[in-house]
Design an enzyme around this catalytic site. Sequence first.
Site, PDB file in Angstrom:
ATOM      1  N   SER A  29      10.257 -19.537  31.242  1.00  0.00           N
ATOM      2  CA  SER A  29       9.749 -20.383  30.152  1.00  0.00           C
ATOM      3  C   SER A  29       9.602 -21.820  30.637  1.00  0.00           C
ATOM      4  O   SER A  29      10.185 -22.196  31.650  1.00  0.00           O
ATOM      5  CB  SER A  29      10.722 -20.344  28.966  1.00  0.00           C
ATOM      6  OG  SER A  29      10.945 -18.992  28.582  1.00  0.00           O
ATOM      7  N   GLU A 107      16.607 -16.426  29.544  1.00  0.00           N
ATOM      8  CA  GLU A 107      16.250 -16.687  30.949  1.00  0.00           C
ATOM      9  C   GLU A 107      17.358 -16.215  31.872  1.00  0.00           C
ATOM     10  O   GLU A 107      17.116 -15.576  32.898  1.00  0.00           O
ATOM     11  CB  GLU A 107      15.998 -18.183  31.170  1.00  0.00           C
ATOM     12  CG  GLU A 107      14.721 -18.690  30.546  1.00  0.00           C
ATOM     13  CD  GLU A 107      14.580 -20.182  30.677  1.00  0.00           C
ATOM     14  OE1 GLU A 107      15.604 -20.885  30.848  1.00  0.00           O
ATOM     15  OE2 GLU A 107      13.428 -20.664  30.620  1.00  0.00           O
TER      16      GLU A 107
HETATM   17  O1  DER Z   1      14.053 -24.668  29.602  1.00  0.00           O
HETATM   18  C1  DER Z   1      14.010 -24.047  30.657  1.00  0.00           C
HETATM   19  O2  DER Z   1      14.942 -23.352  31.079  1.00  0.00           O
HETATM   20  C2  DER Z   1      12.816 -24.248  31.550  1.00  0.00           C
HETATM   21  O3  DER Z   1      12.636 -23.143  32.399  1.00  0.00           O
HETATM   22  C3  DER Z   1      13.080 -25.495  32.382  1.00  0.00           C
HETATM   23  O4  DER Z   1      14.259 -25.264  33.128  1.00  0.00           O
HETATM   24  C4  DER Z   1      11.934 -25.848  33.287  1.00  0.00           C
HETATM   25  O5  DER Z   1      10.881 -26.280  32.474  1.00  0.00           O
HETATM   26  P1  DER Z   1       9.661 -27.080  33.141  1.00  0.00           P
HETATM   27  O6  DER Z   1       9.015 -26.100  34.113  1.00  0.00           O
HETATM   28  O7  DER Z   1       8.756 -27.377  31.979  1.00  0.00           O
HETATM   29  O8  DER Z   1      10.225 -28.280  33.802  1.00  0.00           O
END
Ligand code: DER
Length: 232
Positions: A29, A107
């Site tokens: 995500s 995640e």
């Molecule tokens: O919220 C989350 O865990 C996302 O994976 C974050 O860790 C990374 O989000 P970004 O790619 O928008 O920086």
Amino acid sequence: TMAEEAKKRAGYAAVDNHIKNNHVVGVGSGSTIVYAVDRLAERVRQENLNIVCVPTSFQARQLILQHGLTLSDLDRHPELDVAIDGADEVDSALTLIKGGGGCLTQEKIVAGCAKHFIVIADYRKDSKSLGQQWKKGVPIEVIPMAYVPVTKAIMQRFGGEVELRMAVSKAGPVVTDNSNFILDWKFEKTHNWKEVNTAIKMIPGVVETGLFVGMAERVYFGMEDGSIRTRD
Ligand code: DER
């Protein structure tokens, strides 16, 4: 922008190096993963790959459906070949802070089900120790009725500040895809992250922490100069 270009290169490199036909893929995500899903959909079409995707959030589910990729789940595929996801910060031991987007729990579950957990990030996430660049702290998902005692327990045991994450486009706190609240623990010194992760998880009411310790196999960093740096 330079950072978006860097995210794109990291996403493409991870998909090109780790995705093979008949793979079951965990889709992370956030914003960096969007580039990886773009590349995954392109490869599926160009190479006629047989791929199924397991999401880590409503956002990831939408990404999978919007790209015409095959949606699956952990009931059908409890073991994944590879999971690809972003990170808020990465230290020299590949400990991650995740959860900036509030999706840390699913995640971590999906990452834990994958044979290979691959992280993609731009150069802003590349730190020697956690907290050097990411200043929003460690996200912690909690059962709503317990957020006050959990807040107190963390501050008493580990110091720093703990804040309930408030929503921007909704009145009141952020509510996660799992109907829980998020606390952000703004730690003030470096810790033994393996120990702290375990200790925080033991506090009644804590669902999950955004500390991913010993989980990432490799990180692909897109750099300012257009190069890719990997850390294993
Ligand atoms: O919220 C989350 O865990 C996302 O994976 C974050 O860790 C990374 O989000 P970004 O790619 O928008 O920086």
